[in-house]
Design an enzyme around this catalytic site. Sequence first.
Site, mmCIF file in Angstrom:
data_model
loop_
_atom_site.group_PDB
_atom_site.id
_atom_site.type_symbol
_atom_site.label_atom_id
_atom_site.label_comp_id
_atom_site.label_asym_id
_atom_site.label_seq_id
_atom_site.Cartn_x
_atom_site.Cartn_y
_atom_site.Cartn_z
ATOM 1 N N THR A 318 19.036 15.999 96.089
ATOM 2 C CA THR A 318 19.207 14.537 96.075
ATOM 3 C C THR A 318 18.853 13.982 94.703
ATOM 4 O O THR A 318 19.562 13.125 94.161
ATOM 5 C CB THR A 318 18.309 13.893 97.148
ATOM 6 O OG1 THR A 318 18.575 14.509 98.406
ATOM 7 C CG2 THR A 318 18.571 12.399 97.259
ATOM 8 N N TRP A 321 21.476 14.965 92.274
ATOM 9 C CA TRP A 321 22.718 14.241 92.551
ATOM 10 C C TRP A 321 22.702 12.866 91.865
ATOM 11 O O TRP A 321 23.716 12.383 91.386
ATOM 12 C CB TRP A 321 22.872 14.068 94.066
ATOM 13 C CG TRP A 321 24.159 13.432 94.480
ATOM 14 C CD1 TRP A 321 25.401 14.003 94.441
ATOM 15 C CD2 TRP A 321 24.346 12.119 95.008
ATOM 16 N NE1 TRP A 321 26.339 13.125 94.924
ATOM 17 C CE2 TRP A 321 25.723 11.960 95.275
ATOM 18 C CE3 TRP A 321 23.489 11.065 95.294
ATOM 19 C CZ2 TRP A 321 26.255 10.797 95.812
ATOM 20 C CZ3 TRP A 321 24.023 9.900 95.821
ATOM 21 C CH2 TRP A 321 25.390 9.770 96.074
ATOM 22 N N HIS A 322 21.502 12.280 91.816
ATOM 23 C CA HIS A 322 21.425 10.970 91.184
ATOM 24 C C HIS A 322 21.470 11.063 89.658
ATOM 25 O O HIS A 322 21.877 10.117 89.004
ATOM 26 C CB HIS A 322 20.152 10.242 91.626
ATOM 27 C CG HIS A 322 20.271 9.669 93.013
ATOM 28 N ND1 HIS A 322 19.749 10.293 94.116
ATOM 29 C CD2 HIS A 322 20.877 8.564 93.474
ATOM 30 C CE1 HIS A 322 20.027 9.574 95.194
ATOM 31 N NE2 HIS A 322 20.708 8.521 94.838
ATOM 32 N N GLY A 323 21.040 12.181 89.107
ATOM 33 C CA GLY A 323 21.121 12.318 87.663
ATOM 34 C C GLY A 323 20.225 13.427 87.155
ATOM 35 O O GLY A 323 19.253 13.809 87.803
#
Lengths: 475, 383
Positions: A318, A321-323
């Site tokens: 997660t 996935w955001h960066g």
Amino acid sequence: MVFSSPTFLFAFLPLVLLGLALVRRRGFQNTWLLGMSALFYIWGAGAAVLVLLGVTLASFGLGFVPWDRLRARASQMPFRLALAGAIVLLLVPLLGFKYLPAIGRIVQADAIAAIALPIGISFFTFHAISYVVDVATAKIPRERNVRDYALYLFVFPHQIAGPIVRFAEIRDELTTGYRDAGTSQLGYGFARFSWGLAKKALVADPAGRLADVIFAENAAMQISAADAWAGAFLYALQIYFDFSAYSDMAIGLALILGFHFPENFFQPYRSISVTDFWRRWHMTLTRWFRDYVYIPMGGNRHGRRREVLALLTVFALTSLWHGAAITFAVWGALHAAMLLLERATGIRRTERFAIARRILMVVFLVVSWVPFRAASGDELLRMWQAMFVPTSWLPGPSLLTGMTPFLMLAVVIGVVSLFGPRGTTGFAAVFGAISTRDLSGMRWRLAIPLTIGLFVVAVVAILWSDFSPFLYYQF
Amino acid sequence: MDDERGRTPWLPRALVIAASLALACVWLIPGSAANENRAVTAFPDLSRTGLATGRDFRDIDDALVDRLRVKGVVVSAIGDTLIDAGLSPTSRVFRGPSGEPFFSGELMGACLHRARMPGIDAYSRAVVSYFDYYGIDFLWAIAPDKSSVVREEIGPRADLLMACSDANRAQLEAAAAGPDSPLLVAWDELIAEPERVYFYGDLHWNPHGGAVFAELLLDRLGEEGIARPGVFDPSAIERTKLYNPVGGLFFFMGSDRPEPTTLLATRRDGVTTTYSVEAAPNGQLTERWQSTGPGLIPGRTLVLHDSFWFYNKDVIAPYFADVTAVHLLSIGDPGALALIDGYDLVIVQQVQHAVPDYVDVIATSGGPWITAGRPHEEEAPVP
């Protein structure tokens, strides 16, 4: 293109709806919607649409792998290898575009560092993976019409920021029968869209403007505790009201187009635990990770070690996935740590001390959003330092002068949203209907004027916020 | 919602068509476009690169929004309504209890510059040394922020709002009080002035405030032996023309209410002044006044200024034999300043909350063209 832009509201959306309303043939409707959805994407990202087209064709083709024969073999290894290979193949563009620039910055390769991330590629990839995995595991039959499949991936309401829709959820609406929304669906769709537009224009945008100023000041100088807490709180308001507003608008638009999208938020700031929060925040992403990562890794049915490993993996993914930044890792680690703590103590299973826990959760969320917003580890530390080891508690000029009537309204709405029952959404509390599939509770006498009113007020706020006169003098 | 023959009822279709047309008709709402002090964005010439990157589409968005006249209607309505209610619709402007508007940037700018202010005395002296090496005099005149002069109108939050500004002012005043400091500060003089010295709806001083500051500036040059002592003659100031500017603060709040004033200029007996102006490649104007007659400050003078200059330039210029005025924005842009060199006196007139921006690069970016052509034997001391 964003839903709150004048181009979308007054040109793109009318054009899409007129096309659908004037020509009744199903084939034309899907082709029209696919074309307009592609235009929607190209308008924001240009040639990056080719990347998404590649992912579309690859995932569509992967649906034709003889998965049933692979599954039927005595050894599951070929099936697993093939499925893993398919997932990796779909992940290549996402990983490449998302993380190569970070690597490029580290090795100082400017050309690689300058690679731009195609907008929405994360959501797009997750949709594609869910389709391939569901086909491979025989949860759904493969789709044979490439246009209809492409429309599933491209349809503009969920294109940029979700919700993450399973193919099975809209398959019938994509491929069979007429999709025309009835009067009540249209009414609900417009009401939900206006509700989302108002949340964005009246709360998220004003809160975000001052949050931006305070975070920028934090990067440049030492700020006071009052400023830091205000900035963090305003950012917490911004990210929730912006993201959930986008989901509201997406769900409303989808219903106007005849699709039922899953809900994505359910009062996350009224959570009593982090476990509870993740059942209410970005629910379709949580569901995706649960179904495609957590459960396949064993979930909570194969002992504590496997459970912890699965949980940590989910939060590592997660965060990534955001960066690719240390700040996202810190954010994910905070949430993972709290989840593990709640599992170890068993607190997630009780609702005792709900009011106190709701207050504590708001504080935790405000604090834990700071790494999500901070541009670097240094900025994050400065902000937390200002919040917890302050040199001053007095508010600075930015905060005092930033208290415009628009911001005050945003804060009032934001604070009010923290209170109230945990079992209903704000939209349902006002309009009466909690699900797109059961509109019997809609309070139409209220809904019609309120929808028009919210839309007009939101548009006024959007037009005002777009007013940005140049300084004709420089100081 | 389908009927038995697979056809949809007419009502939803009619509603969709009506709603779509209503949304599209927003483009037809009459009114005047919002005044954002810039040219209306043109539709782009489509190019392969622009389309591939999506830039052309964003430009089309901008062009479309500029043609959405309802935006101008909304902006004016919100601005006028909130202004009349004593409120500000934008964080760029804050208002005191009496409704007096102030520019928020004055306060935020002061905080952002706070860390550099302790070094202001040493830096200003270093600039003096740098110019002195070339035989150039230097004066750094600080135009007070409106908020620091009309402070009582800020109300009970003044101490909190002005914390950075007050601290910066104290540092500037302390530095200016030292011997041979090039700094000229004027808070006390402007505060003591009985007549209003700043506009109501603008952050600038008004022509009277500008004239008061001009007197202080020329007196200072007199004290330093650059001008004849007591050269400034208040009786030589004449009202020249009515001016109807929309105050910047009203402008930020979405209103185009003008605040009429009368511009001032000096008319000295026996002094003839010619004025010329040239646009530099960066769009900034290079103004030049050349005067003949008695009691002029000799040599060539360069004034580096910001927008406050507009309201006192015609009061100041006739005291100089040859004065060129260039916006501070051009200080790092030698291309814009290729025509000018060889000065005897450099004056910076700069508003308080911008200090030390622009001037902080005077040796690295600004100095070389200012000092071009000046005789020197070795490298100058770099501030």
